[in-house]
Design an enzyme around this catalytic site. Structure first.
Site, short mmCIF file in Angstrom:
data_model
loop_
_atom_site.label_atom_id
_atom_site.label_comp_id
_atom_site.label_asym_id
_atom_site.label_seq_id
_atom_site.Cartn_x
_atom_site.Cartn_y
_atom_site.Cartn_z
N HIS A 405 0.80 -1.10 -0.24
CA HIS A 405 -0.34 -0.21 0.01
C HIS A 405 0.88 1.35 0.08
O HIS A 405 -0.11 2.46 -0.24
CB HIS A 405 -0.72 -0.35 1.18
N ASP A 409 -2.39 2.17 -4.41
CA ASP A 409 -3.86 1.74 -3.82
C ASP A 409 -4.66 0.96 -4.11
O ASP A 409 -4.12 0.08 -4.88
CB ASP A 409 -4.36 3.90 -4.08
#
Length: 433
Positions: A405, A409
């Site tokens: 992450h 995304d």
């Protein structure tokens, strides 16, 4: 009394310099034969430099933390006249010779015991200078400087010693996920739990298992993992493969498993979303030009290895099948070469092989995503036809994508795994082999 030049000892054939950790004596201090005058560190060993005879430290030529070439004069000593002539001539003491010198504790200060009893993320040692050996050990075990700063130190003036680090590792690294020091009294405190590990047969990890364990912990510590799930209807793919696997083997001499079909579809999805084919270098994202698909594969020993299908996006199904079969055979026979397991840019793990419905795979560093493919299972599903909603028996699979992450995304991760599922579902049943 006579003057004596104490020189930087040679502590190994490849060692050309050492770092002064600290002086245990000050200028003007007297000492006995065998007393430790200073501690020296290299990238391979921490060494204590003893006095060759009784005398006085007249002058130090370098300070703590200075890097000194082997053979350079460290200090000027005044020693008793009964020092052997051979010792005066051979002023560069080797590590082996140093270890044979009789050590006395007359002048050596006692080590500072700074064991922290706090369960918070407070700094255990305030001395933030780490010797090259300590840094090397930390790199091998993926220990950050934040974590090093919290290890209880027993060295002189709070210096961290090699034994401190290994004791800390044996204790399970309680500060493994240490964050920046905070003064907030409400901050979370790690409980110091003493687990009962039980009794039973003790099996020592082999070298590969140790490496796997180290890499997995490093990956979880490095990449904030997020996992996205989708399910896909593989009915068309399953029917086509079942109808053509015999003809495929007769024509090309290669078994047609599901893995080549999965690799082909994943490579196409990677081309659609190139940012999933990346790695992180500090504050930079490296988007790879080649699409090399790694296949997590179990070895006969039970360990895991990742052979790589290089440039999968440029290969046809026959070539992918041939490569997959060759790599799988090499893995079973423990004949994989170094080049076979290098260069992966994206990895798939077929957990369905072992009957798992789905999985949450750990990213294969330095990649930024990994795809787990669950078991293909027939089950009733509601489908929409010209007649309306109907129940049909379909071959379904769960796909789970773990992604980093920091750079991937939810939109990219979700879109990518959905695209892979789309390629599975839209498989051309009229495709020719």
């Amino acid at each position: 009394m006579s003057s004596y030049e104490l020189k930087m000892p040679k502590m190994g054939e490849s060692i050309t310099e050492g770092t002064i950790i600290n002086w245990l004596l000050a200028e003007g201090d007297s000492f006995q034969e065998g007393d430790i005058i200073l501690e020296v560190a290299t990238d391979k060993v921490d060494n204590e430099v003893p006095a060759p005879a009784a005398g006085t430290l007249v002058k130090t030529m370098f300070q703590a933390k200075d890097v000194v070439p082997v053979g350079e004069v460290l200090a000027i000593l005044e020693v008793s006249e009964d020092v052997k002539t051979s010792e005066k001539k051979d002023v560069t003491l080797s590590a082996v010779e140093a270890s044979k010198v009789k050590k006395k504790d007359t002048k050596r200060p006692k080590p500072v015991q700074k064991v922290s009893t706090s369960t918070s993320f407070s700094t255990a040692n305030t001395n933030t200078f780490f010797s090259p050996l300590i840094i090397k050990i930390a790199k091998e075990h993926h220990i950050s400087f934040e974590e090093l700063a919290r290890i209880p130190a027993t060295g002189h003036e709070g210096r961290l010693r090699k034994s401190d680090v290994f004791n800390y590792i044996e204790e399970g690294r309680p500060y493994k996920f240490a964050q920046a020091v905070t003064q907030d009294p409400t901050a979370y405190r790690i409980p110091q739990l003493q687990f009962d590990k039980g009794k039973g047969k003790v099996i020592e990890m082999d070298r590969m298992r140790q490496m796997i364990a180290d890499h997995m912990v490093y990956s979880k510590h490095t990449s904030p993992h997020v996992t996205a799930y989708v399910e896909a209807d593989l009915t068309n793919m399953v029917n086509w493969r079942n109808a053509n696997k015999v003809a495929f083997q007769e024509k090309y001499g290669e078994r047609l498993t599901f893995t080549p079909l999965f690799v082909e579809a994943v490579a196409k999805a990677v081309k659609d979303f190139p940012n999933i084919n990346a790695s992180v270098d500090g504050n930079n994202i490296i988007v790879k030009e080649d699409i090399n698909i790694g296949m997590a594969t179990a070895l006969p020993s039970g360990n895991l290895i990742v052979p790589v299908v290089k440039n999968a996006d440029t290969k046809d199904l026959k070539t992918i099948a041939s490569t997959v079969n060759e790599l799988a055979n090499k893995a079973r026979e423990n004949k994989l070469a170094g080049d076979d397991i290098k260069g992966s840019t994206f990895t798939i793990s077929n957990v369905g092989t072992f009957g798992s419905v789905m999985g949450t795979p750990i990213i294969n560093q330095p990649e930024v995503a990994i795809l787990a493919l669950g078991i293909i299972k027939k089950r009733p599903e509601v489908i929409t036809t010209e007649k309306g909603d109907e129940i049909a028996i379909l071959s379904m699979m769960y796909l789970s994508l773990s992604f980093d992450h920091r750079v991937v995304d939810g939109f990219l991760g979700g879109s990518f795994v959905r695209r892979v599922a789309d390629y599975f579902e839209q498989f051309d049943t009229n495709r020719k082999i």
